[in-house]
Design an enzyme around this catalytic site. Sequence first.
Site, PDB file in Angstrom:
ATOM      1  N   CYS A   1      16.909  46.805 -16.746  1.00  0.00           N
ATOM      2  CA  CYS A   1      17.773  47.105 -17.894  1.00  0.00           C
ATOM      3  C   CYS A   1      18.181  45.845 -18.648  1.00  0.00           C
ATOM      4  O   CYS A   1      17.672  45.567 -19.729  1.00  0.00           O
ATOM      5  CB  CYS A   1      19.014  47.865 -17.434  1.00  0.00           C
ATOM      6  SG  CYS A   1      18.694  49.575 -16.975  1.00  0.00           S
TER       7      CYS A   1
ATOM      8  N   ARG B   1      12.092  45.272  -9.228  1.00  0.00           N
ATOM      9  CA  ARG B   1      11.504  45.201 -10.567  1.00  0.00           C
ATOM     10  C   ARG B   1      12.150  44.093 -11.396  1.00  0.00           C
ATOM     11  O   ARG B   1      13.360  44.009 -11.521  1.00  0.00           O
ATOM     12  CB  ARG B   1      11.671  46.539 -11.289  1.00  0.00           C
ATOM     13  CG  ARG B   1      10.785  47.649 -10.774  1.00  0.00           C
ATOM     14  CD  ARG B   1      11.066  48.948 -11.499  1.00  0.00           C
ATOM     15  NE  ARG B   1      12.411  49.444 -11.216  1.00  0.00           N
ATOM     16  CZ  ARG B   1      12.960  50.487 -11.839  1.00  0.00           C
ATOM     17  NH1 ARG B   1      12.296  51.111 -12.790  1.00  0.00           N
ATOM     18  NH2 ARG B   1      14.171  50.893 -11.517  1.00  0.00           N
TER      19      ARG B   1
ATOM     20  N   THR C   1      10.732  52.012 -18.741  1.00  0.00           N
ATOM     21  CA  THR C   1      10.182  51.432 -19.966  1.00  0.00           C
ATOM     22  C   THR C   1      10.275  49.909 -19.847  1.00  0.00           C
ATOM     23  O   THR C   1      11.249  49.305 -20.300  1.00  0.00           O
ATOM     24  CB  THR C   1      10.943  51.923 -21.218  1.00  0.00           C
ATOM     25  OG1 THR C   1      12.355  51.935 -20.938  1.00  0.00           O
ATOM     26  CG2 THR C   1      10.511  53.306 -21.615  1.00  0.00           C
TER      27      THR C   1
ATOM     28  N   ASP D   1       6.912  63.828 -10.080  1.00  0.00           N
ATOM     29  CA  ASP D   1       6.537  62.414 -10.160  1.00  0.00           C
ATOM     30  C   ASP D   1       5.037  62.313  -9.912  1.00  0.00           C
ATOM     31  O   ASP D   1       4.476  63.075  -9.107  1.00  0.00           O
ATOM     32  CB  ASP D   1       7.300  61.580  -9.121  1.00  0.00           C
ATOM     33  CG  ASP D   1       7.306  60.097  -9.473  1.00  0.00           C
ATOM     34  OD1 ASP D   1       8.356  59.600  -9.912  1.00  0.00           O
ATOM     35  OD2 ASP D   1       6.256  59.435  -9.323  1.00  0.00           O
TER      36      ASP D   1
ATOM     37  N   VAL E   1      16.726  56.254 -11.331  1.00  0.00           N
ATOM     38  CA  VAL E   1      17.525  57.007 -12.295  1.00  0.00           C
ATOM     39  C   VAL E   1      17.293  58.506 -12.155  1.00  0.00           C
ATOM     40  O   VAL E   1      18.226  59.302 -12.052  1.00  0.00           O
ATOM     41  CB  VAL E   1      17.206  56.554 -13.735  1.00  0.00           C
ATOM     42  CG1 VAL E   1      17.892  57.464 -14.753  1.00  0.00           C
ATOM     43  CG2 VAL E   1      17.634  55.112 -13.944  1.00  0.00           C
TER      44      VAL E   1
END
Length: 457
Positions: A265, A336, A90, A40, A22
Amino acid sequence: MNLYERIVNKEEKISLVGLGYVGMPIAVAFAKKADVIGFDIHKEKVNLYKNGIDPTKEVGNEVIKETTIDFTYEEEKLREARFHIVAVPTPVKEDRTPDLTPVKAASKTLGRNLSKGSIVVFESTVYPGVTEDICVPILEQESGLKCGVDFKVGYSPERINPGDKEHRLESIVKVVSGMDTETLNAIAKVYELVVDAGVHKAESIQVAEAAKVIENAQRDINIAFMNELSIIFNKMDIDTKAVLEAAGTKWNFLKFFPGLVGGHCIGVDPYYLTYKAEQMGYYSQIILSGRKINDDMGKYVAENTVKKMIKANKQINGAKVVIFGVTFKEDCPDVRNTKVVDVVNELEEYGVEVKVVDPVADKEDLWNEYKINTCKMEDVNNIDAIIFAVSHKEFSTLNLSELKELYNSDSNMRGLQEVAATTEVANNTEDNYVLMDIKGLFNKEEAINKGYDYWRL
């Protein structure tokens, strides 16, 4: 001169905290209009960017080589910026509660380097209240500054779709919010520099936070409905894809499809919403039911693979299965929260040896996260069943005839010859080519005509 004008005149800088799937596209887009610091904490990733390599494959190596982003893992560089965008992941914990560790850590890092007059915009998916109730106190504590006086905050949920070259930052309406009208307008003007589709000004930060989680919860529930239909129609021996094609001819039928729902997501965000709801004393009935169906689909696919193999007279313990595709979606290296891993784990519980072929997946992340290695197609042989889990474009060039060469032909012959009583049965040995086509990559009729024992969601 306000902050927006100073950014446009390159008298102030924008920082991007988190350079993943993102954050990187956002940084690249803004770097075309302003001076950007890309921060980062992972030195290896930053060094790749500095060398013109895009590990996310979201914008490509050539774009990284040409961008003017100041890549860094040194947090002190953040002090040079006054407009900060936080785009860190998150995830959820093993108990499926929100894991705010990354966004808290990012807030601490940014807080230590926050200057007066700054605006901080969070893009990470959170439940309503996180920005103001959790992140702001951390920023204040670490910086010694007062929110609303020395710095302002806002929230703008990310809508970038990893691997999707059509729906990009520039082409998707951007929801923006701010702690007050002045901040909202400033954030809107900054994002309008790069978002051609325009912005939508949410009336509050919590509204924008809530909008993000329900976008993905809605998709999750719709896909769960499709998965449940697939389970039902499978029991009825009805092809789900054919049913959806027929129903899809109606103008208002929502065209969702069954599948493995993973990623950072859709497979995560609903848990953020239900967690907050439970804190308020409400226990979800629809959202969590949909989540349970989708969470169990990997096991469902594995169980049906085993059933097909048993019917094909395969010895399950010690059988070999190859899975094509392990990422959470097609043409994206991101692994992920991929639900393909659930298929692998469940098959291994049966004593099945599983090989994985995926030319797209991030090999390092796959090993670090799941201890899974990939292999090349030429290294695959003597297979008892094939599962196509992800429809990468590279797989579309494969044909059903060449796939047959991967199977264990001796096992195929032996399985039915032991029970064959007639020439007719013996001639049906090709039916032992078990092919689980989760995404419907191949033509069903062609597969059956070529002797495959074909199954799809």
